[in-house]
Design an enzyme around this catalytic site. Structure first.
Site, PDB file in Angstrom:
ATOM      1  N   ARG A 176       5.866  -1.935   7.049  1.00 59.30           N
ATOM      2  CA  ARG A 176       6.880  -2.812   7.664  1.00 59.30           C
ATOM      3  C   ARG A 176       8.096  -2.052   8.183  1.00 59.30           C
ATOM      4  O   ARG A 176       8.837  -2.572   9.023  1.00 59.30           O
ATOM      5  CB  ARG A 176       7.255  -3.932   6.691  1.00 59.30           C
TER       6      ARG A 176
ATOM      7  N   GLU B 186       4.864   0.302 -10.419  1.00 62.03           N
ATOM      8  CA  GLU B 186       4.811  -0.438 -11.676  1.00 62.03           C
ATOM      9  C   GLU B 186       3.505  -0.095 -12.420  1.00 62.03           C
ATOM     10  O   GLU B 186       3.493   0.143 -13.612  1.00 62.03           O
ATOM     11  CB  GLU B 186       4.898  -1.930 -11.372  1.00 62.03           C
TER      12      GLU B 186
HETATM   13  P1  AMP Z   1      10.665  -0.333  -3.904  1.00 57.51           P
HETATM   14  O1  AMP Z   1      10.023   1.021  -3.832  1.00 57.51           O
HETATM   15  O2  AMP Z   1      10.528  -0.976  -5.241  1.00 57.51           O
HETATM   16  O3  AMP Z   1      12.097  -0.312  -3.409  1.00 57.51           O
HETATM   17  O4  AMP Z   1       9.828  -1.285  -2.948  1.00 57.51           O
HETATM   18  C1  AMP Z   1      10.042  -1.268  -1.590  1.00 57.51           C
HETATM   19  C2  AMP Z   1       8.794  -1.492  -0.782  1.00 57.51           C
HETATM   20  O5  AMP Z   1       7.951  -2.514  -1.320  1.00 57.51           O
HETATM   21  C3  AMP Z   1       9.161  -1.940   0.607  1.00 57.51           C
HETATM   22  O6  AMP Z   1       8.339  -1.227   1.525  1.00 57.51           O
HETATM   23  C4  AMP Z   1       8.883  -3.426   0.650  1.00 57.51           C
HETATM   24  O7  AMP Z   1       8.254  -3.784   1.842  1.00 57.51           O
HETATM   25  C5  AMP Z   1       7.967  -3.693  -0.538  1.00 57.51           C
HETATM   26  N1  AMP Z   1       8.443  -4.772  -1.430  1.00 57.51           N
HETATM   27  C6  AMP Z   1       8.828  -4.617  -2.730  1.00 57.51           C
HETATM   28  N2  AMP Z   1       9.168  -5.781  -3.293  1.00 57.51           N
HETATM   29  C7  AMP Z   1       9.024  -6.722  -2.320  1.00 57.51           C
HETATM   30  C8  AMP Z   1       9.246  -8.155  -2.268  1.00 57.51           C
HETATM   31  N3  AMP Z   1       9.675  -8.852  -3.342  1.00 57.51           N
HETATM   32  N4  AMP Z   1       9.004  -8.794  -1.105  1.00 57.51           N
HETATM   33  C9  AMP Z   1       8.577  -8.107  -0.014  1.00 57.51           C
HETATM   34  N5  AMP Z   1       8.339  -6.773  -0.005  1.00 57.51           N
HETATM   35  C10 AMP Z   1       8.557  -6.079  -1.132  1.00 57.51           C
END
Ligand code: AMP
Length: 172
Positions: free
Chosen positions: A58, A95
């Site tokens: 995205r 996770e």
């Molecule tokens: P993080 O590494 O935990 O910051 O996760 C970020 C990535 O996961 C991004 O590329 C987001 O597109 C996706 N992502 C994580 N949580 C969500 C959520 N609740 N809704 C949509 N996309 C998410």
């Protein structure tokens, strides 16, 4: 910003139970929503920027538009085995298990000012991994830009040494 927030659809229990998914497709399909998102996010970025990196998948939606507006180039960071030339790669904790991202070794020039872009900042693990890729290639992380930030997951803390911009922040 509330008018943009209203265009983001939240989907409970996607892709698995307990996750509230922030669906940006409903924002993107709206002409005003898309244009205003890019325009306002561009205004938050400290210039000059040489390169905007988009994180698969995205991040690819927003990074080229930001690059165009900032007068910068666009570089994709991709999932493993997608990039054809020599790559640098990074693995990071999820996770459950680990994930890997790759960038072309010649994609970032030494000392170039790089902006990292993605749709959403959650825990910051993905963005932090891309920061380390950029720095290994000799780039300078001038900033990180996100359309959505989930404040309650504290991703910003993992990026405390960097300039983080986000447009729509959620507290729960
Ligand atoms: P993080 O590494 O935990 O910051 O996760 C970020 C990535 O996961 C991004 O590329 C987001 O597109 C996706 N992502 C994580 N949580 C969500 C959520 N609740 N809704 C949509 N996309 C998410």
């Amino acid at each position: 910003m509330d008018n943009l927030k209203k265009m983001i659809r939240t989907v409970p229990d996607f892709p698995k139970a307990g996750i509230q998914f922030y669906d940006i497709t409903t924002l993107l399909k709206d002409a005003y929503g898309l244009r205003t998102t890019i325009d306002r996010l561009t205004e938050l970025i400290e210039r000059p920027i040489d390169t905007v990196i988009g994180i698969e998948a995205r991040g690819f939606i927003f990074a080229p538009a930001l690059a165009y507006r900032l007068g910068a180039g666009f570089v994709p960071v991709r999932k493993p085995r997608k990039l054809p030339a020599e790559t640098e790669s990074v693995s990071y904790e999820l996770e459950y298990g680990t994930d890997t991202l790759e960038i072309h070794k010649d994609a970032v020039g030494n000392g170039h000012r790089v902006l990292i872009a993605d749709d959403l900042l959650a825990t910051g693990g993905t963005a932090r991994a891309v920061v380390s890729l950029v720095e290994r290639l000799g780039g300078q992380v001038a900033g990180l830009a996100f359309v959505v930030e989930l404040n309650f997951l504290n991703g910003r803390e993992r990026l405390a040494d960097y300039n983080v911009s986000s447009l729509l922040r959620y507290d729960s």
